[in-house]
Design an enzyme around this catalytic site. Sequence first.
Site, PDB file in Angstrom:
ATOM      1  N   GLN A 126       0.835  -1.191   0.000  1.00 40.36           N
ATOM      2  CA  GLN A 126       0.000   0.000   0.000  1.00 40.36           C
ATOM      3  C   GLN A 126       0.878   1.253   0.000  1.00 40.36           C
ATOM      4  OE1 GLN A 126      -2.372   1.599   3.489  1.00 40.36           O
ATOM      5  NE2 GLN A 126      -4.030   0.708   2.283  1.00 40.36           N
ATOM      6  N   TYR A 205      -6.529   9.922   4.932  1.00 38.16           N
ATOM      7  CA  TYR A 205      -5.215  10.379   4.490  1.00 38.16           C
ATOM      8  C   TYR A 205      -5.357  11.242   3.232  1.00 38.16           C
ATOM      9  CZ  TYR A 205      -3.794   7.159   8.084  1.00 38.16           C
ATOM     10  OH  TYR A 205      -3.657   6.527   9.291  1.00 38.16           O
ATOM     11  N   ARG A 252      -7.763   1.597  -2.787  1.00 45.15           N
ATOM     12  CA  ARG A 252      -8.571   1.407  -1.583  1.00 45.15           C
ATOM     13  C   ARG A 252      -9.417   2.646  -1.324  1.00 45.15           C
ATOM     14  NH1 ARG A 252      -7.063   0.232   4.820  1.00 45.15           N
ATOM     15  NH2 ARG A 252      -8.117  -1.756   4.909  1.00 45.15           N
ATOM     16  N   GLY A 344      -8.145  -7.721   8.811  1.00 42.84           N
ATOM     17  CA  GLY A 344      -6.993  -7.103   9.423  1.00 42.84           C
ATOM     18  C   GLY A 344      -6.610  -7.720  10.752  1.00 42.84           C
ATOM     19  N   ARG A 345      -7.349  -7.356  11.811  1.00 41.70           N
ATOM     20  CA  ARG A 345      -6.967  -7.801  13.151  1.00 41.70           C
ATOM     21  C   ARG A 345      -6.959  -9.316  13.284  1.00 41.70           C
ATOM     22  NH1 ARG A 345     -11.416  -5.056  16.454  1.00 41.70           N
ATOM     23  NH2 ARG A 345     -12.458  -5.076  14.421  1.00 41.70           N
TER      24      ARG A 345
END
Length: 387
Positions: A126, A205, A252, A344-345
């Site tokens: 990424q 972002y 994304r 993810g987690r």
Amino acid sequence: MSTTLNTSTTTTATTTTISPRANETTTDTSPLFEPAHIGALPLRNRLVMAPMTRNRASATGVPEPIMATYYAQRASAGLIIAEAATPNAVGATYPNIPALHDDTHVAGWRRVTDAVRDAGGQMFLQLQHGGRVGHPETTGHHPLAPSPVPLPDTIFTPSGHQESVVPLEMTVDQIDSTVADFAAAARRAVDAGFAGVEVHSANGYLLHQFLSSSTNVRTDGYGGSVAHRIRFTLEVVRAVAEAIGPERVGVRIAPGVTANAMHEDDVDAVYPALVGELGELGLAYLHVVFADPDQPLFHTLRAAWPGTLIANPALPWPGPLPADGGRAAGERLLAAGADLIALGRSFLANPDLVARMRTGAPLNPIRDAHLMYVGGETGYTDYPTLG
């Protein structure tokens, strides 16, 4: 992001093992475990390890050897999308974030991709510019953003949490140079052994900041109308696609996600327009954050996107994960039209997540004190695997 800095320099770690229960040996037939592909890239299953900030790079953004261990442990994922790397110095967000704008960064990432490849995995990287999510103490530069709208929260720096600063509004020349930096970083990613890159236009972002009228109050060709606000993301993606080939590029997005104090009041106008334009470029995939098959926008985006769609399920946050780690949510999204499921987690706490889900083995709980950002092997490379 709330973090605690740890200066541990540990670079190697071993993974302990535990034995599965006797009834956890049968192969599951869930579509999550079927082989898949992104273009010509074969994937061993439909589970994707989502990019997650872990703060284990050096102070100058060079990936440390422990990062190779971490990612190789999780190489059974169909695809790993490595954590965000910054394409230039001013785009850095927090301490010990990896980068990709000089030869030392390429060499550090090459160790990681070699380790993952040796373990049989596939890997994208990424690319992320923080925009207003940055601080001079961390980067040595004043943050740049679409408009001088500051992050309303504190931000973590090498000396702890600090008040955010008002970013400088990017000039057109700075916009052009940032586009070029993304393209250069994409070329370096290929040199470093990645199969491709994911352009991060989500989670508050820089690219996401251009999309939102709350952070983009420009009156030139990059602000105001939807067509103007999506322009920067399109320019970045087109430049990256031209640099390394569109089949190596994913994007994304996070419609309506409020990370980093984002607010969007016109997602139903912005994202179909953006995805419609992106869909003409022949990209590798679109990655939708917090995808929800009960929301009409998910189906609108699925219909507008002609290629591979990676969906990240809308699991509880910051609350605990479901006991199945998101398996049922992922299967619902596949049934609703997604092609791949990003978690993810669940991958963070379970290096062998695919095997655990396939066999019904219990998942490791996430250790909250070492969830993401503390540095070193604890809560990073020391989660147990099945024996």
